[in-house]
Scaffold this motif. Structure first.
Motif, short mmCIF file in Angstrom:
data_model
loop_
_atom_site.label_atom_id
_atom_site.label_comp_id
_atom_site.label_asym_id
_atom_site.label_seq_id
_atom_site.Cartn_x
_atom_site.Cartn_y
_atom_site.Cartn_z
N LEU A 160 0.14 2.36 12.42
CA LEU A 160 -1.22 2.89 12.45
C LEU A 160 -1.54 3.56 13.77
N LEU A 161 -0.95 3.08 14.85
CA LEU A 161 -1.23 3.63 16.17
C LEU A 161 -0.28 4.77 16.56
N GLY A 162 0.71 5.02 15.71
CA GLY A 162 1.60 6.15 15.97
C GLY A 162 2.73 5.87 16.93
N MET A 170 -6.60 -11.90 11.04
CA MET A 170 -6.47 -13.03 11.98
C MET A 170 -5.77 -14.23 11.34
N SER A 171 -5.95 -14.42 10.04
CA SER A 171 -5.37 -15.59 9.38
C SER A 171 -4.28 -15.20 8.38
N ALA A 172 -3.79 -13.98 8.47
CA ALA A 172 -2.76 -13.52 7.52
C ALA A 172 -1.56 -14.47 7.51
N PRO A 173 -1.04 -14.75 6.31
CA PRO A 173 -1.29 -14.10 5.02
C PRO A 173 -2.55 -14.54 4.29
N ASN A 174 -3.28 -15.53 4.82
CA ASN A 174 -4.56 -15.89 4.21
C ASN A 174 -5.59 -14.83 4.57
N GLY A 175 -6.63 -14.73 3.78
CA GLY A 175 -7.74 -13.85 4.08
C GLY A 175 -7.52 -12.39 3.82
N LEU A 176 -6.39 -12.01 3.23
CA LEU A 176 -6.12 -10.61 2.93
C LEU A 176 -6.86 -10.20 1.65
N THR A 177 -7.26 -8.93 1.58
CA THR A 177 -8.05 -8.44 0.47
C THR A 177 -7.33 -7.28 -0.23
N ASP A 178 -7.85 -6.90 -1.37
CA ASP A 178 -7.34 -5.73 -2.10
C ASP A 178 -8.56 -4.91 -2.52
N ILE A 179 -9.06 -4.09 -1.61
CA ILE A 179 -10.29 -3.35 -1.85
C ILE A 179 -10.11 -2.29 -2.92
N TRP A 213 -2.94 8.68 5.72
CA TRP A 213 -2.37 7.35 5.95
C TRP A 213 -1.54 6.84 4.80
N GLU A 214 -1.54 7.54 3.66
CA GLU A 214 -0.74 7.10 2.52
C GLU A 214 0.74 6.94 2.87
N PRO A 215 1.41 7.96 3.44
CA PRO A 215 2.84 7.78 3.76
C PRO A 215 3.08 6.76 4.85
N VAL A 216 2.13 6.58 5.74
CA VAL A 216 2.27 5.57 6.80
C VAL A 216 2.27 4.17 6.20
N LEU A 217 1.30 3.90 5.34
CA LEU A 217 1.18 2.57 4.74
C LEU A 217 2.30 2.29 3.75
N ASN A 218 2.87 3.32 3.17
CA ASN A 218 3.97 3.12 2.23
C ASN A 218 5.23 2.59 2.93
N GLN A 219 5.25 2.64 4.25
CA GLN A 219 6.40 2.11 4.99
C GLN A 219 6.35 0.59 5.14
N LEU A 220 5.26 -0.03 4.70
CA LEU A 220 5.12 -1.49 4.83
C LEU A 220 5.72 -2.17 3.61
N HIS A 279 -4.08 -4.75 1.79
CA HIS A 279 -5.20 -5.06 2.68
C HIS A 279 -5.49 -3.88 3.62
N LEU A 280 -4.45 -3.36 4.26
CA LEU A 280 -4.64 -2.28 5.23
C LEU A 280 -5.04 -0.98 4.54
#
Length: 273
Positions: free
Chosen positions: A23-25, A165-174, A195-202, A210-211
């Motif tokens: 995310l920060l490049g 902060m509590s990952a893997p707890n507290g993660l969402t799917d907006i 950010w689509e291609p960036v997040l696809n690397q996870l 979540h992100l």
């Protein structure tokens, strides 16, 4: 019992560190390890009235330690442990004379920035009265830019900013929530194309989902999640923090239609003063 726990924490430190670097490049290791990194948050529903509801003793109560997740279903400041001593109060349209001795900004023009610790001490010592900070009934108190408690590292600042902060707890799917309520067609993406291609690397599906909710396109971010401005970018409401001597904006997010914003910033830490 302790060894597996340390292993789990290390695993998520690695996952989050990799994600934040994307995310920060650049990897987190390329940022100054000696700097203090902090998070500041603006919320238009409470920012202008917060000081009126606070006990001055809360402004000088020291907090320390890493970020902590207080729980909740929403991505909001109620999930953070507040650090009011390091939070900032900003008088934008009015510069009360009573603030002059406390200013973190040397210039006579522009927003007046005062840190919670200094403001609390002045109120407790009687050097400042609360009514001096709101000169008439039509002016709000100095606006609160809330700082959540973090340990000063970039990793922990990014944890707080992204509510991991509590990952893997507290993660969402907006995205799933948006689709369920009819705001998004099934199979469609809500993410800003940058950010689509960036997040696809996870690789971790829950973390990626979540992100994605914190990198929505500008239209859908008006109703849920957040719009990620990108590395080095600062939301307008938090510019007074980025403009402080020694501060450098690291990353910024906006929420709703200007109702909220978050900034990760390298700071000259007011705790060290």
């Amino acid at each position: 019992m302790t060894a597996p726990r340390r292993s789990t924490v290390s695993h998520w430190d690695d996952l989050l560190g990799h994600a934040f670097g994307l995310l920060l490049g650049r990897p987190l290791t390329e940022f100054d390890p000696a700097a203090t990194y902090a998070v500041f948050h603006y919320d238009d529903e409470t920012a202008g009235e917060a000081l009126g509801a606070l006990d001055p003793a809360e402004l000088v109560a020291e907090v320390s330690g890493p970020s902590e997740d207080r729980g909740g279903a929403w991505l909001g400041p109620e999930r953070w442990v507040p650090d009011l001593t390091g939070s900032a109060f900003v008088a934008k349209s009015v510069r009360p004379a009573a603030l002059k001795a406390l200013l973190a900004t040397p210039a006579d023009s522009g927003p007046a920035v005062v840190f919670g610790r200094d403001l609390g001490r002045a109120l407790l010592e009687g050097a400042l009265r609360r009514d001096e900070l709101s000169p008439d009934a039509f002016r709000l108190y100095p606006v609160l830019l809330l700082r959540p408690r973090t340990d000063g590292s970039l990793l922990d600042a990014m944890r707080a900013a992204t509510f991991t902060m509590s990952a893997p707890n507290g993660l969402t799917d907006i995205e799933e929530t948006l689709a369920r309520h009819g705001y998004l067609q099934p199979g469609a993406s809500a993410v800003d194309p940058r950010w689509e291609p960036v997040l696809n690397q996870l690789d971790d599906d829950a973390l990626r989902r979540h992100l994605r909710g914190l990198c929505l396109n500008a239209h859908l971010a008006r109703s849920a999640g957040a719009y990620y401005l990108g590395p080095g970018e600062c939301p307008a409401d938090l510019q007074p923090i980025a403009d402080l001597p020694g501060s450098t904006a690291i990353a910024g997010w906006e929420f709703g239609e200007g109702q909220g914003a978050t900034l990760v910033v390298a700071v000259k830490d007011p705790h060290s003063r």
